[in-house]
Scaffold this motif. Sequence first.
Motif, PDB file in Angstrom:
ATOM      1  N   HIS A 250      17.046  97.672  93.377  1.00  0.00           N
ATOM      2  CA  HIS A 250      17.277  96.973  94.642  1.00  0.00           C
ATOM      3  C   HIS A 250      16.244  97.296  95.720  1.00  0.00           C
ATOM      4  CE1 HIS A 250      21.131  96.606  92.531  1.00  0.00           C
ATOM      5  NE2 HIS A 250      21.115  95.401  93.084  1.00  0.00           N
ATOM      6  N   SER A 251      15.196  98.044  95.352  1.00  0.00           N
ATOM      7  CA  SER A 251      14.144  98.346  96.326  1.00  0.00           C
ATOM      8  C   SER A 251      12.741  97.982  95.834  1.00  0.00           C
ATOM      9  CB  SER A 251      14.178  99.838  96.683  1.00  0.00           C
ATOM     10  OG  SER A 251      13.908 100.631  95.547  1.00  0.00           O
ATOM     11  N   ASP A 252      12.596  97.638  94.573  1.00  0.00           N
ATOM     12  CA  ASP A 252      11.278  97.369  93.977  1.00  0.00           C
ATOM     13  C   ASP A 252      11.320  96.012  93.281  1.00  0.00           C
ATOM     14  OD1 ASP A 252       9.061  97.228  92.248  1.00  0.00           O
ATOM     15  OD2 ASP A 252       9.122  99.361  91.760  1.00  0.00           O
ATOM     16  N   SER A 253      10.694  95.009  93.867  1.00  0.00           N
ATOM     17  CA  SER A 253      10.771  93.640  93.331  1.00  0.00           C
ATOM     18  C   SER A 253      10.137  93.504  91.949  1.00  0.00           C
ATOM     19  CB  SER A 253      10.142  92.651  94.305  1.00  0.00           C
ATOM     20  OG  SER A 253       8.768  92.947  94.483  1.00  0.00           O
TER      21      SER A 253
ATOM     22  N   SER B 273      11.482  92.835  86.106  1.00  0.00           N
ATOM     23  CA  SER B 273      11.321  93.340  84.736  1.00  0.00           C
ATOM     24  C   SER B 273      12.657  93.703  84.101  1.00  0.00           C
ATOM     25  CB  SER B 273      10.392  94.562  84.713  1.00  0.00           C
ATOM     26  OG  SER B 273      11.056  95.716  85.199  1.00  0.00           O
ATOM     27  N   ARG B 274      13.703  93.860  84.931  1.00  0.00           N
ATOM     28  CA  ARG B 274      15.005  94.252  84.417  1.00  0.00           C
ATOM     29  C   ARG B 274      16.061  93.160  84.547  1.00  0.00           C
ATOM     30  NH1 ARG B 274      15.986  99.554  83.314  1.00  0.00           N
ATOM     31  NH2 ARG B 274      14.033 100.603  82.877  1.00  0.00           N
ATOM     32  N   VAL B 275      15.618  91.943  84.729  1.00  0.00           N
ATOM     33  CA  VAL B 275      16.515  90.789  84.649  1.00  0.00           C
ATOM     34  C   VAL B 275      16.307  90.203  83.264  1.00  0.00           C
ATOM     35  CG1 VAL B 275      17.124  88.534  85.582  1.00  0.00           C
ATOM     36  CG2 VAL B 275      16.385  90.362  87.127  1.00  0.00           C
ATOM     37  N   ASP B 276      17.375  90.099  82.500  1.00  0.00           N
ATOM     38  CA  ASP B 276      17.285  89.681  81.104  1.00  0.00           C
ATOM     39  C   ASP B 276      17.267  88.145  81.014  1.00  0.00           C
ATOM     40  OD1 ASP B 276      17.142  90.055  78.357  1.00  0.00           O
ATOM     41  OD2 ASP B 276      19.311  90.193  78.119  1.00  0.00           O
TER      42      ASP B 276
ATOM     43  N   ASN C 285      12.220  80.926  90.158  1.00  0.00           N
ATOM     44  CA  ASN C 285      13.078  80.704  91.326  1.00  0.00           C
ATOM     45  C   ASN C 285      13.920  81.931  91.694  1.00  0.00           C
ATOM     46  OD1 ASN C 285      15.309  80.777  89.596  1.00  0.00           O
ATOM     47  ND2 ASN C 285      15.613  78.571  89.605  1.00  0.00           N
ATOM     48  N   TRP C 286      13.600  83.062  91.105  1.00  0.00           N
ATOM     49  CA  TRP C 286      14.364  84.281  91.348  1.00  0.00           C
ATOM     50  C   TRP C 286      14.256  84.718  92.808  1.00  0.00           C
ATOM     51  CZ3 TRP C 286      18.233  86.417  89.210  1.00  0.00           C
ATOM     52  CH2 TRP C 286      18.617  87.704  89.560  1.00  0.00           C
ATOM     53  N   LYS C 287      15.370  85.126  93.379  1.00  0.00           N
ATOM     54  CA  LYS C 287      15.405  85.654  94.743  1.00  0.00           C
ATOM     55  C   LYS C 287      15.738  87.139  94.663  1.00  0.00           C
ATOM     56  CE  LYS C 287      17.011  81.321  96.667  1.00  0.00           C
ATOM     57  NZ  LYS C 287      18.174  80.587  97.149  1.00  0.00           N
ATOM     58  N   PHE C 288      14.919  87.946  95.295  1.00  0.00           N
ATOM     59  CA  PHE C 288      15.090  89.394  95.286  1.00  0.00           C
ATOM     60  C   PHE C 288      16.462  89.781  95.821  1.00  0.00           C
ATOM     61  CE2 PHE C 288      14.440  93.585  97.380  1.00  0.00           C
ATOM     62  CZ  PHE C 288      14.155  94.321  96.238  1.00  0.00           C
TER      63      PHE C 288
END
Length: 141
Positions: A48-51, A56-59, A79-82
């Motif tokens: 939650h602090s490093d985009s 890299s950890r979204v499957d 389209n990913w939102k942090f």
Amino acid sequence: MNCLKVVSIVAFLILISCQHKKQESLSESKKTTIVKGENFDVFNSQFHSDSVFQISRVDFPIDGISVSGFDRHNWTKENWKFINVPVSEKNEIQNYEHSLVKSDTLIIERFWIPDSGFEVERQFKLIKNKWFLVYYNDINL
């Protein structure tokens, strides 16, 4: 050597052999494989602090959707939102309901405002000893 001594020696050797095999068997059964996965709290903080780490950890392709009014889409890398709000044991945001279910391999967190059309659910799963976001529903009608 008399017959009784031979029988006693053979019985003694058999007893020692059986005891040794029993000890080997016990030590083998005590050898359990302990799967030591990544610490979720450390992962949670970095995710939650490093985009770059987060993406890299979204499957991907990830289950869940983004709904904002009439705009509805599945999540992709493009389209990913942090997400910057870490998973929390307790609700830090007033007016929102919160639930958290945790196991050694799955974390499910939900935020919602009853009867409002707003709900966020995210699921993290331990895959090959590393945590990944595997489900993200972000609904804001």
